[in-house]
Design an enzyme around this catalytic site. Structure first.
Site, PDB file in Angstrom:
ATOM      1  N   GLU A  25       0.824  -1.227   0.000  1.00  7.98           N
ATOM      2  CA  GLU A  25       0.000   0.000   0.000  1.00  7.98           C
ATOM      3  C   GLU A  25       0.851   1.266   0.000  1.00  7.98           C
ATOM      4  O   GLU A  25       2.039   1.232   0.335  1.00  7.98           O
ATOM      5  CB  GLU A  25      -0.955   0.000   1.195  1.00  7.98           C
ATOM      6  CG  GLU A  25      -0.268   0.002   2.545  1.00  7.98           C
ATOM      7  CD  GLU A  25      -1.138   0.577   3.658  1.00  7.98           C
ATOM      8  OE1 GLU A  25      -1.644   1.699   3.508  1.00  7.98           O
ATOM      9  OE2 GLU A  25      -1.273  -0.103   4.695  1.00  7.98           O
ATOM     10  N   LYS A 160      -3.312  -1.948  15.794  1.00  3.53           N
ATOM     11  CA  LYS A 160      -2.813  -1.195  16.954  1.00  3.53           C
ATOM     12  C   LYS A 160      -3.941  -1.015  17.948  1.00  3.53           C
ATOM     13  O   LYS A 160      -5.101  -0.898  17.557  1.00  3.53           O
ATOM     14  CB  LYS A 160      -2.380   0.195  16.501  1.00  3.53           C
ATOM     15  CG  LYS A 160      -1.167   0.193  15.608  1.00  3.53           C
ATOM     16  CD  LYS A 160      -0.602   1.613  15.533  1.00  3.53           C
ATOM     17  CE  LYS A 160       0.682   1.633  14.757  1.00  3.53           C
ATOM     18  NZ  LYS A 160       0.489   1.744  13.313  1.00  3.53           N
TER      19      LYS A 160
END
Ligand code: PSU
Ligand code: MN
Length: 304
Positions: A25, A160
């Site tokens: 990405e 996260k």
């Protein structure tokens, strides 16, 4: 073929020959890390993918063209422009292409463009998910919807804990996305190997990852597969350090009234600042680790 799509010649040749290709990405370059570490990391990731037997295809939108495979100059351009490039998720693609603009692709849009190009495996750092407090803000990343319907395997280091990991797993379950732990039964939390949450299945080899994704595709189930690969022990961070930084970054984000697509880039940058660069070093290492697993899996998939 899609009239907005440009597949770089090396990637096109590999795909035509049935050779392994790994998508990467570009939001991680422009919005996920500072310059110049972002460019250095992106180029190293491409090298690691080659060393492990696959062809890298970094994905982005340049001048309204959907690009599968960037040149080193294009990667440098994305890294230097950083947050000035539009962060492009699914809802941004049509307008950016119609206007001939640039866009940095998130996990969602990288999956879309990889699928258009015929690439099945994608490596990144972390995915978007259900944010803490989503029961009132409704802030749920479009990455999860994309995993629900686009047939691309995403190799990441978990999510996260800027996110609500429990709700993220619930959402993925609803969408029918298999969440695999690579060599672990516990969902890794990006900077740390532990989260306290369990994945759906533990798989220990690239061959077995490839076989599972092959079965999903061969029976026409549709949708993606999420492989969560724990950060190597030597680069993982103490949970207290990282969690304190995350809690503080989230409090600041709420105080400033930051919302929508700015939330994730703000939190990522603030956590990196608060941990004085330690988290950046860990982030870079876990991306390298994911690139290797993705390349080996793409190579195994190409043999099936
Ligand atoms: N999480 C990370 N690093 C990242 C991102 C998320 O640890 O670079 C980026 C990815 O591009 C991901 C996007 O697809 O943020 C999710 O943004 P949002 O939460 O606005 O959907
Ligand atoms: Mn969001």
């Amino acid at each position: 073929m899609n009239k907005y799509l440009d597949i770089n010649p090396e990637v096109a040749a590999a795909l035509a020959a049935g050779k392994p290709v790994v998508a990467l990405e570009s939001t991680i370059i422009s919005h996920g890390m500072p310059y110049p570490q972002n460019v250095e990391t992106a180029l190293n990731v491409e090298r690691i993918i080659r060393e492990n037997g696959a062809v890298p295809a970094t994905i982005a939108i340049i001048g309204g063209r959907l690009k599968a495979g960037l040149t080193a100059e294009e990667i440098e351009y994305f890294g230097k422009k950083g947050q000035a490039i539009t962060k492009a998720s699914r809802r941004d693609l049509a307008v950016l292409c119609a206007r001939g603009e640039d866009g940095a692709t998130t996990v969602a849009t990288t999956m879309i463009i990889a699928h258009m190009a015929g690439i099945r495996i994608f490596a990144t750092g972390g995915i978007g998910g259900v944010h803490r407090g989503a029961e009132t803000t409704m802030d749920i990343s479009a990455d999860l919807e994309e995993l629900g319907h686009t047939p691309v395997m995403v190799v990441c280091a978990g999510a996260k804990s800027i996110l609500d990991l429990g709700l993220t797993l619930e959402y993925l379950e609803t969408k029918g996305v298999p969440v695999i732990g690579y060599g672990t039964q516990e969902l890794p939390a990006f900077y740390t190997r532990q989260s306290g949450f369990s994945v759906d299945y533990r798989i220990d080899t690239p061959e077995d990852l490839a076989a599972a994704f092959f079965a999903q595709n061969a029976m026409g189930l549709g949708g993606g597969m999420l492989v969560t690969n724990p950060i190597p022990e030597e680069y993982s961070m103490p949970a207290e350090t990282i969690n304190a930084a995350i809690d503080r970054a989230i409090a600041e984000c709420n105080e400033k009234g930051i919302h929508g697509k700015q939330t994730t880039p703000f939190l990522l940058a603030r956590v990196a600042e608060l941990t004085g660069g330690d988290s950046l070093a860990s982030n870079i290492r876990l991306v390298y680790n994911n690139a290797k697993v993705a390349a080996l899996t793409a190579a195994a998939y190409a043999k099936l």
